[in-house]
Design a protein around this motif. Structure first.
Motif, PDB file in Angstrom:
ATOM      1  N   UNK A 301       0.792  -1.221   0.000  1.00  0.00           N
ATOM      2  CA  UNK A 301       0.000   0.000   0.000  1.00  0.00           C
ATOM      3  C   UNK A 301       0.825   1.271   0.000  1.00  0.00           C
ATOM      4  N   UNK A 302       2.118   1.152   0.266  1.00  0.00           N
ATOM      5  CA  UNK A 302       2.980   2.340   0.285  1.00  0.00           C
ATOM      6  C   UNK A 302       3.505   2.646  -1.121  1.00  0.00           C
ATOM      7  N   UNK A 303       3.734   3.923  -1.428  1.00  0.00           N
ATOM      8  CA  UNK A 303       4.308   4.273  -2.735  1.00  0.00           C
ATOM      9  C   UNK A 303       5.670   3.611  -2.917  1.00  0.00           C
ATOM     10  N   UNK A 304       5.879   3.017  -4.069  1.00  0.00           N
ATOM     11  CA  UNK A 304       7.156   2.358  -4.341  1.00  0.00           C
ATOM     12  C   UNK A 304       8.239   3.398  -4.594  1.00  0.00           C
ATOM     13  N   UNK A 305       9.441   3.070  -4.214  1.00  0.00           N
ATOM     14  CA  UNK A 305      10.572   3.927  -4.566  1.00  0.00           C
ATOM     15  C   UNK A 305      10.894   3.689  -6.034  1.00  0.00           C
ATOM     16  N   UNK A 306      10.994   4.775  -6.762  1.00  0.00           N
ATOM     17  CA  UNK A 306      11.267   4.630  -8.191  1.00  0.00           C
ATOM     18  C   UNK A 306      12.665   4.051  -8.414  1.00  0.00           C
ATOM     19  N   UNK A 307      12.820   3.303  -9.470  1.00  0.00           N
ATOM     20  CA  UNK A 307      14.152   2.817  -9.858  1.00  0.00           C
ATOM     21  C   UNK A 307      14.368   3.097 -11.324  1.00  0.00           C
ATOM     22  N   UNK A 308      15.624   3.157 -11.720  1.00  0.00           N
ATOM     23  CA  UNK A 308      15.974   3.370 -13.122  1.00  0.00           C
ATOM     24  C   UNK A 308      17.272   2.611 -13.407  1.00  0.00           C
ATOM     25  N   UNK A 309      17.176   1.625 -14.315  1.00  0.00           N
ATOM     26  CA  UNK A 309      18.329   0.799 -14.656  1.00  0.00           C
ATOM     27  C   UNK A 309      18.411   0.595 -16.167  1.00  0.00           C
ATOM     28  N   UNK A 401      15.023  -5.457   0.861  1.00  0.00           N
ATOM     29  CA  UNK A 401      15.704  -6.428   1.719  1.00  0.00           C
ATOM     30  C   UNK A 401      15.938  -7.761   0.998  1.00  0.00           C
ATOM     31  N   UNK A 402      16.447  -7.669  -0.203  1.00  0.00           N
ATOM     32  CA  UNK A 402      16.660  -8.872  -1.014  1.00  0.00           C
ATOM     33  C   UNK A 402      18.058  -9.425  -0.752  1.00  0.00           C
ATOM     34  N   UNK A 403      18.115 -10.604  -0.167  1.00  0.00           N
ATOM     35  CA  UNK A 403      19.394 -11.255   0.105  1.00  0.00           C
ATOM     36  C   UNK A 403      19.505 -12.585  -0.637  1.00  0.00           C
ATOM     37  N   UNK A 404      18.438 -13.005  -1.287  1.00  0.00           N
ATOM     38  CA  UNK A 404      18.446 -14.244  -2.051  1.00  0.00           C
ATOM     39  C   UNK A 404      17.483 -14.163  -3.215  1.00  0.00           C
ATOM     40  N   UNK A 405      17.788 -14.891  -4.264  1.00  0.00           N
ATOM     41  CA  UNK A 405      16.946 -14.924  -5.454  1.00  0.00           C
ATOM     42  C   UNK A 405      16.618 -16.378  -5.779  1.00  0.00           C
ATOM     43  N   UNK A 406      15.523 -16.612  -6.525  1.00  0.00           N
ATOM     44  CA  UNK A 406      14.629 -15.650  -7.176  1.00  0.00           C
ATOM     45  C   UNK A 406      13.726 -14.933  -6.180  1.00  0.00           C
ATOM     46  N   UNK A 407      13.314 -13.748  -6.575  1.00  0.00           N
ATOM     47  CA  UNK A 407      12.424 -12.939  -5.743  1.00  0.00           C
ATOM     48  C   UNK A 407      11.477 -12.181  -6.674  1.00  0.00           C
ATOM     49  N   UNK A 408      10.209 -12.126  -6.338  1.00  0.00           N
ATOM     50  CA  UNK A 408       9.208 -11.448  -7.162  1.00  0.00           C
ATOM     51  C   UNK A 408       8.515 -10.363  -6.341  1.00  0.00           C
ATOM     52  N   UNK A 409       8.384  -9.184  -6.946  1.00  0.00           N
ATOM     53  CA  UNK A 409       7.751  -8.035  -6.294  1.00  0.00           C
ATOM     54  C   UNK A 409       6.654  -7.516  -7.225  1.00  0.00           C
ATOM     55  N   UNK A 410       5.484  -7.211  -6.670  1.00  0.00           N
ATOM     56  CA  UNK A 410       4.351  -6.746  -7.479  1.00  0.00           C
ATOM     57  C   UNK A 410       3.972  -5.316  -7.074  1.00  0.00           C
ATOM     58  N   UNK A 411       3.775  -4.451  -8.091  1.00  0.00           N
ATOM     59  CA  UNK A 411       3.348  -3.064  -7.879  1.00  0.00           C
ATOM     60  C   UNK A 411       2.009  -2.845  -8.589  1.00  0.00           C
ATOM     61  N   UNK A 412       1.161  -1.969  -8.021  1.00  0.00           N
ATOM     62  CA  UNK A 412      -0.140  -1.729  -8.638  1.00  0.00           C
ATOM     63  C   UNK A 412      -0.082  -0.615  -9.687  1.00  0.00           C
ATOM     64  N   UNK A 413      -1.231  -0.296 -10.260  1.00  0.00           N
ATOM     65  CA  UNK A 413      -1.297   0.687 -11.350  1.00  0.00           C
ATOM     66  C   UNK A 413      -0.896   2.089 -10.895  1.00  0.00           C
ATOM     67  N   UNK A 415       1.527   2.673  -8.821  1.00  0.00           N
ATOM     68  CA  UNK A 415       2.931   2.686  -8.445  1.00  0.00           C
ATOM     69  C   UNK A 415       3.153   2.416  -6.972  1.00  0.00           C
ATOM     70  N   UNK A 416       2.206   1.737  -6.329  1.00  0.00           N
ATOM     71  CA  UNK A 416       2.338   1.361  -4.918  1.00  0.00           C
ATOM     72  C   UNK A 416       2.674  -0.123  -4.807  1.00  0.00           C
ATOM     73  N   UNK A 417       3.268  -0.488  -3.688  1.00  0.00           N
ATOM     74  CA  UNK A 417       3.639  -1.890  -3.455  1.00  0.00           C
ATOM     75  C   UNK A 417       2.389  -2.714  -3.176  1.00  0.00           C
ATOM     76  N   UNK A 418       2.246  -3.811  -3.894  1.00  0.00           N
ATOM     77  CA  UNK A 418       1.182  -4.777  -3.623  1.00  0.00           C
ATOM     78  C   UNK A 418       1.719  -5.875  -2.723  1.00  0.00           C
TER      79      UNK A 418
END
Length: 440
Positions: A301-309, A401-413, A415-418
């Protein structure tokens, strides 16, 4: 009168049991394998050692423990890194020296410990044979000959204590399994193919070994439990996982272990308990609760921090480019076999949702020096979707807090964390989560 006699007899038996349990036990000997200021005596709790008392090691190397055991069972003697099993009934005198390569009984000892160390001496050959210098072509024929003698060895290892004898015969089977599996899992120059394994490996996951929780009575029981769990993935690439354990307590310990190494956020605890509460013991539930106190609060529910790669062509892509779409981020590395195994299912999921407002982004955590290797890998494997390189020390990995993979993160329309720790594509729940967000 008859009823009173029965009650008196029961009272007499109960008192005797308490007195027996409260009998003092003495352990003494010499520490010969290294200089230690003290050594510890460990009890066994859930298949792990737990320090219950310590003793000073004197100048001549001698030590002495005097304690009252809560109940008969296996204990361990030494330190956290290196310790040796003993069996304590109550009222024992156990004399045992701790050596460089093992332990040795001296002087007066109980029949149980004589039987235990008869086996410890016998199994030491197997322990040595699993060393890294041994090839599978040498080890497998030797193992086959060794296991054919086990039934006759069991007949000679008896103490007269029926409860102990039952346990030591189980320990024999567990120990042989442990070293056989350890051989396969130890790094070697040349590893055998599945077709090279001798027939003994087909017996390791036999059902009767897991019908009770006796495995957790031994000092190394939990390590062996996880070894069995990992071995399922050597037998079958899909793995039987915790399903091989017919005993609920054993299964609960494996589930709790997997939760402890994978969970990062508190909602994962809530999901874990919802799915497994009926299976877990009260002790396991309490330990899960203690683990949950160390988890991060949810970012949902919190706004995601933008990333650019950058992508493979060097073009910078950011999360904010996809406002109005559900975004699924797959965090991976080129060296992660489990990540690549997920890609088949991820590709299928992308195809099923290709006409929807959802975007799939792969974010690589490969080191900066391996960036070209990542580019080549993406092109060679023809990985579809948006592929970005963040590097091993990325802000994205720190934010979530990613210390291992694979890891999946979902964001809503918006731009908030789901979900910061979403199910993998192999889990049908991921598709349901995406579809639920698409309907909003």
């Amino acid at each position: 009168m008859k009823k009173e006699r029965v009650l008196l007899l029961l009272l007499f038996l109960c008192v005797n049991m308490v007195v027996f349990a409260q009998k003092q036990t003495t352990l003494e000997g010499i520490v010969k394998y290294k200089k230690l200021p003290k050594i510890s005596l460990f009890s066994v709790e859930n298949g792990r050692v737990k320090e219950c008392t310590t003793a000073t090691v004197e100048q001549d190397g001698s030590y002495r423990f005097t304690f009252v055991p809560e109940k008969p069972g296996f204990y361990a003697l030494g330190d956290k890194k290196k310790n040796f099993p003993v069996y304590v009934k109550g009222g024992d005198k156990i004399q045992i020296d701790l050596l460089e390569q093992g332990a040795r009984l001296t002087g007066k000892n109980t029949r149980e410990n004589k039987a235990l160390y008869q086996w410890e001496k016998y199994v030491n050959d197997l322990r040595v044979m699993t060393g890294r210098g041994m090839t599978y072509k040498e080890f497998f024929p030797w193992l086959t000959r060794f296991v054919t003698k086990i039934d006759s060895v069991k007949k000679t290892i008896r103490s007269g204590n029926s409860r102990f004898d039952k346990l030591i015969h189980k320990k024999i089977d567990y120990d042989v399994d442990y070293y056989a599996m350890m051989f396969l899992m130890t790094p070697r120059v040349v590893h055998p193919q599945r077709s090279d394994w001798p027939a003994y490996y087909d017996t390791i996951l036999s059902e009767e070994k897991f019908s009770s929780d006796d495995l957790l009575l031994f000092p190394t029981g939990f390590d062996l439990l996880i070894m069995y769990y990992n071995f399922t993935y050597r037998i079958d690439s899909n793995g039987q996982g915790e399903k091989i354990f017919s005993n609920d307590r054993l299964r609960g310990e494996v589930l709790l272990y997997m939760f402890s190494i994978s969970a990062k956020y508190y909602p994962e605890y809530e999901t874990f308990m919802k799915e497994n509460e009926g299976l877990l013991t009260e002790d396991q539930k309490e330990r899960a609760k203690q683990m949950a106190t160390k988890l991060y609060p949810s970012l949902a529910g919190q706004p995601a921090r933008n990333f650019m790669y950058p992508d493979v062509n060097g073009k910078k892509v950011s999360l904010s480019d996809f406002k109005g779409k559900v975004v699924v981020v797959d965090v991976w590395t080129t060296t992660c076999g489990a990540c690549l195994a997920q890609y088949v299912y991820l590709k299928k999921l992308e195809e099923e949702l290709q006409d929807k407002d959802v975007v799939f982004i792969g974010i690589s955590l490969d080191k900066e020096k391996d960036r070209q290797k990542w580019i080549d890998f993406v092109k060679e494997k023809n990985l579809e979707g948006i592929q970005l390189h963040a590097g091993a020390q990325s802000q994205f990995a720190e934010d979530y807090h990613i210390v291992g993979v694979p890891r999946f993160v979902v964001f809503d329309k918006k731009g908030c964390v789901v979900m910061e720790e979403a199910p993998r594509p192999t889990d049908p729940r991921l598709k349901k989560i995406i579809e639920s967000e698409l309907q909003k």
